[in-house]
Design a protein around this motif. Structure first.
Motif, PDB file in Angstrom:
ATOM      1  N   THR A  54      -2.507  -9.775   3.025  1.00  0.00           N
ATOM      2  CA  THR A  54      -1.832  -8.734   2.242  1.00  0.00           C
ATOM      3  C   THR A  54      -2.543  -7.412   2.478  1.00  0.00           C
ATOM      4  OG1 THR A  54      -3.142  -9.513   0.374  1.00  0.00           O
ATOM      5  CG2 THR A  54      -0.839 -10.147   0.399  1.00  0.00           C
ATOM      6  N   ALA A  55      -1.725  -6.413   2.730  1.00  0.00           N
ATOM      7  CA  ALA A  55      -2.251  -5.067   2.952  1.00  0.00           C
ATOM      8  C   ALA A  55      -1.277  -4.094   2.308  1.00  0.00           C
ATOM      9  CB  ALA A  55      -2.368  -4.799   4.448  1.00  0.00           C
ATOM     10  N   ASP A  56      -1.795  -2.969   1.875  1.00  0.00           N
ATOM     11  CA  ASP A  56      -0.911  -1.966   1.272  1.00  0.00           C
ATOM     12  C   ASP A  56       0.047  -1.436   2.315  1.00  0.00           C
ATOM     13  OD1 ASP A  56      -3.589  -0.640  -0.724  1.00  0.00           O
ATOM     14  OD2 ASP A  56      -2.030  -2.115  -1.208  1.00  0.00           O
ATOM     15  N   SER A  57       1.297  -1.299   1.926  1.00  0.00           N
ATOM     16  CA  SER A  57       2.255  -0.700   2.840  1.00  0.00           C
ATOM     17  C   SER A  57       2.264   0.794   2.555  1.00  0.00           C
ATOM     18  CB  SER A  57       3.648  -1.268   2.601  1.00  0.00           C
ATOM     19  OG  SER A  57       4.094  -0.968   1.302  1.00  0.00           O
ATOM     20  N   ALA A  58       2.058   1.581   3.582  1.00  0.00           N
ATOM     21  CA  ALA A  58       2.124   3.040   3.402  1.00  0.00           C
ATOM     22  C   ALA A  58       3.581   3.433   3.532  1.00  0.00           C
ATOM     23  CB  ALA A  58       1.301   3.737   4.458  1.00  0.00           C
ATOM     24  N   HIS A  59       4.028   4.216   2.627  1.00  0.00           N
ATOM     25  CA  HIS A  59       5.438   4.598   2.582  1.00  0.00           C
ATOM     26  C   HIS A  59       5.543   6.027   3.082  1.00  0.00           C
ATOM     27  CE1 HIS A  59       8.996   6.218   0.519  1.00  0.00           C
ATOM     28  NE2 HIS A  59       9.464   5.022   0.586  1.00  0.00           N
TER      29      HIS A  59
END
Lengths: 266, 102
Positions: A54-59
């Motif tokens: 799991t990794a942060d999704s950059a928007h």
């Protein structure tokens, strides 16, 4: 040296990329017989993946999707983290919408290069002109496709991904430098620029020795068999034609159609 | 969907031209193989090059990525020829099936 496939999949409001990745992972295991690692932003429980990270999704704003006739959130940043996140020594990074229908990608494991990328693509129907995609910028620099990248854990490959990060973080500068007009950031551009810089600005780098078959967003598609797909498209004279893709890997840009196939398989 | 659209879809002709090109791309990719640390494309170019070296046991030639590789001429020739014919046979079979499509 362990090897495997890495897929980034971040769902947005219209497309379930994670399900697409799971469908793809089963095909990858059948044809390539290697583990698949998924990078996503939410915890999932899916047996098909060897590892889920799991990794942060950059928007980064919205992108227009022609097959969906709407703008959607674009969460395709952080591709430069592929080496950092990959649990493998030798990684094949694939897009979730890259349909594996043969074992031809297995030949990439045997190429003695730090990184090998897909550098040419073509329309399966032979209608779409890919010249604009196979080159970029005012100076028509050869482009690269971040759809399929095979890399080893080496300093050269690390350098490519590091430069990709810098290009992403300083996109305005590189956009101006390469004469990309008002183009939004794309991983393909970042990869091409990174390869140019890493390999001495000679417009040459290790390439996948075949062109990537592509199904355009406006084409209709259905699955006829395990590795057989029928594509339907309108010719310039409005006639509808069909084509069967049998045992050929391809990039499905028509995500709506691919989603229907994935949903039908579940 | 409009009736006219349904009729148009039902009458969709098989695109032989595009299918041949797709088949071409498919089998060109299948001609690739690795040997002796190099990547090779089985076909007339490689076979002719190796044939020109058939008086040598060992030769140094460039692989697909421009890397010089020392190879046993007869071994690489045998591998290349086998791969080439294997894929050409498969290509012919699929081509013949394709030719029957409407």
């Amino acid at each position: 040296m362990n090897r495997g496939v890495l897929i980034f999949a971040f769902n947005n409001e219209t497309t379930d990329y994670v399900s697409m990745a799971a469908w793809s992972a089963a095909r990858i295991q059948r044809h390539l017989d290697v583990p698949v690692c998924l990078v996503t932003d939410s915890w999932i429980n899916h047996d098909v993946f060897h590892t889920v990270i799991t990794a942060d999704s950059a928007h980064n704003g919205q992108r227009w999707m022609p097959d969906q006739d709407t703008a959607v959130s674009w969460k395709n940043f952080y591709r430069y983290r592929a080496m950092e996140l990959s649990p493998f020594d030798h990684t094949l990074l694939l897009d979730a919408d890259y349909v594996v229908a043969s074992d031809v990608l297995s030949s990439l494991w045997t190429i003695q290069q730090d990184i090998v990328v897909m550098s040419k693509a073509h329309d399966v129907a032979g209608i779409g002109d890919f010249a604009q995609h196979n080159f970029f910028g005012r100076f028509a620099m050869p482009s690269a496709w971040a759809t399929a990248i095979c890399f080893r854990n080496t300093a050269t490959a690390r350098s490519v991904f590091e430069i990709m990060r810098r290009v992403q973080d300083n996109w305005q500068h590189y956009c101006y430098l390469y004469g990309c007009g008002r183009s939004r950031f794309r991983n393909d551009f970042a990869l091409a620029i990174a390869l140019h810089i890493t390999y001495g600005n000679a417009c040459k780098w290790p390439q996948v020795p075949w062109s990537m078959a592509t199904v355009l967003p406006e084409y209709h598609m259905e699955q006829l068999g395990p590795d057989q797909f029928e594509v339907r498209y309108s010719m310039p004279n409005n006639m509808v034609k069909r084509l069967t893709i049998n045992g050929v890997d391809f990039h499905a840009m028509n995500k709506r159609e691919l989603e229907k196939i994935v949903a039908g398989a579940e | 969907m409009e009736s006219s659209e349904i009729i148009k879809q039902a009458r969709a002709r098989f695109d032989h031209e595009a299918a041949k090109k797709l088949l071409n791309e498919k089998y060109e990719a299948k001609m690739l193989f690795a040997h002796g640390g190099g990547m090779w494309r089985a076909g007339p170019d490689l076979l002719n090059l190796l044939h020109s070296c058939d008086d040598l046991d060992l030769a140094v030639i460039l692989d697909l990525y421009g890397v010089p590789v020392e190879i046993e001429v007869s071994t690489l020739y045998a591998l290349a020829r086998e791969r080439w014919q294997e894929q050409m046979n498969a290509w012919l079979l699929e081509y013949q099936t394709l030719a029957q499509q409407r």
